[in-house]
Enzyme design. Sequence first.
Site, PDB file in Angstrom:
ATOM      1  N   TYR A 176      37.609  40.211  41.272  1.00 23.07           N
ATOM      2  CA  TYR A 176      37.048  39.236  39.796  1.00 23.07           C
ATOM      3  C   TYR A 176      38.173  37.701  40.464  1.00 23.07           C
ATOM      4  CZ  TYR A 176      37.193  42.667  36.635  1.00 23.07           C
ATOM      5  OH  TYR A 176      36.275  43.593  35.596  1.00 23.07           O
ATOM      6  N   HIS A 177      36.931  37.667  41.874  1.00 22.88           N
ATOM      7  CA  HIS A 177      37.780  36.757  42.810  1.00 22.88           C
ATOM      8  C   HIS A 177      36.081  35.258  43.624  1.00 22.88           C
ATOM      9  CE1 HIS A 177      41.459  39.193  44.132  1.00 22.88           C
ATOM     10  NE2 HIS A 177      41.452  38.415  43.328  1.00 22.88           N
ATOM     11  N   PRO A 178      35.853  35.447  42.295  1.00 23.85           N
ATOM     12  CA  PRO A 178      34.774  34.581  42.663  1.00 23.85           C
ATOM     13  C   PRO A 178      34.594  33.153  43.100  1.00 23.85           C
ATOM     14  CG  PRO A 178      34.716  34.510  40.571  1.00 23.85           C
ATOM     15  CD  PRO A 178      35.756  35.844  41.450  1.00 23.85           C
TER      16      PRO A 178
END
Length: 503
Positions: free
Chosen positions: A440-442
Amino acid sequence: MTAEHDFIVVGAGSAGCIAAAELVRREAGKVLLIEAGPPDNSPLVKMPFGLVWMIGNTRRDWCYSSAPQKHLGGRRLNVTRGRMVGGSGSINSMVWFRGRKDDFDTWQVPGWSWSDVAPAFEAVETRLTPGRMQGAHPLTEALHSLFPAYGTQPPTPEYESAGVFAFNMVDGRRRSAADGFIKPAPKGLTLQTSLEVDRILFTGDKASGVRLVDGSELQANKGVVLSAGSIGSPSILMRSGVGPKADLDRLGIDNRHDAEEVGENLHDHPAAGLHFTGSGYGLTASQIPGWALAPFQYLITRRGRFASPTVEGGAFFNARGLNEAPDVQTHFIPFMLGWQGKRYVYGSGYFADVGICRPKSRGALRLSDSDPGAAPEIDLGLFNDSSDLDTLVAGLKRLRNLMEQADFGRHRGREAFPGPSVQSQKALRAHVRERAATAYHPVGTLRMGAGSAPVDPRLSVRGVEGLWVADASVMPAVTSANTNAPSMMIGYRAGEMISEDCV
Ligand SMILES: Cc1cc2nc3c(=O)[nH]c(=O)nc-3n(C[C@H](O)[C@H](O)[C@H](O)COP(=O)(O)OP(=O)(O)OC[C@H]3O[C@@H](n4cnc5c(N)ncnc54)[C@H](O)[C@@H]3O)c2cc1C
């Protein structure tokens, strides 16, 4: 006509709260900070374990899905993004890493080298006071045995290391960018929630306000700062006519500035892991008293399983065991996670994954419709570069060895999934294809840089005036660890730069 506010900051997330607070602290003008989601006043936001109930809840999570991933058998992945004051920093695990020093030097963007960004990290840390987690599970503590030279120091992506991580939690409570910078709101800053922005309004070439999804309009004298995150900011920009002309034409959006790279360069940390059964938190008859007491233990002592953000520690190491910089990160979760397709499963255990620190694969974000209610098409592009898959498989092999070496003592479990029989390169690749997800690190969809980069090194959007971006989307390349602290640093630098440039 003069508007009530000088700046509108769109999105009260990790970066937006800090950008807004710094603009008023530096007397750049009055700021209206607007957030699509609700306030962060639920007890589940502040209690670390509360994220388990917030993720997947449309009130506080945008609940996006990716496009089918070509190299993952066409699977769609969850793209969880926080939707409330504090943004994704109100729904995340609070793991705190600046990244490697050379991550920033490698960006090669003037004003963003390690020596430029270090003071901004320090300023953010003075307010948030992140530190090593207290009360971690003994399994997590045991990870320090892997690289004993560093004692019980939190690990770092600078060298091979393992153990309990540092978190932006204080006394067992989340301390987000909102907590550290806009509570109470500094003079000159107004926060409004439940206002979702459709697009930017322009007067000539200058951003002069925003239109909300309900059709109402808000004006700003000096301009607009987009802090809606790596999914939200490029979507708003494209709906406003700044983006790849062919795509905008197809959707009937008037093209204000043809910017081919808006939405390009999307990437994230891909990860896959190993599940162990045995000791660890979980749902078993013997753990019922522990769960029943957990709320009281948390309320009285701020310790116990409800004080755990699920991820408690992990490691950084070189996937192939080379004497080089760590290229993978492990998140260690001393809880039994379901791998059989159910959310809750009977049993106890722990989980460790391997994520690629500096992935080479790139995807893209595109609008699917000009309607702001339509989710964008989010192609994460995972494993488009095959070397990422090679690194992940090598990392899984080494992770297995490390999990065997860790001094777990009586807490040691046995690998239950994918299981010890899954050893060959082919079988491990299949495991990644079937199970890999992201951390969840876009980042990267509005990268800053020279030439055709959509955003210049002063965070100004190219081709228009009075419009800046301050969030994770401007990172040219993801940092080697979790992205919350770097996003906050970007918010702080935005406050500095925009104030200097708007005198
Ligand atoms: C489940 C999860 C776990 C994570 N765990 C960690 C971790 O442990 N450690 C770590 O370092 N990082 C973690 N991250 C990543 C980290 O939280 C993000 O990188 C960081 O919060 C990004 O900050 P940002 O300011 O770019 O965006 P965000 O914090 O997402 O802020 C964007 C804000 O804009 C708002 N917004 C969007 N569109 C609009 C619109 N149209 N109108 C008005 N407002 C809008 C959103 O609601 C949101 O509040 C995690 C992320 C998630 C989702």
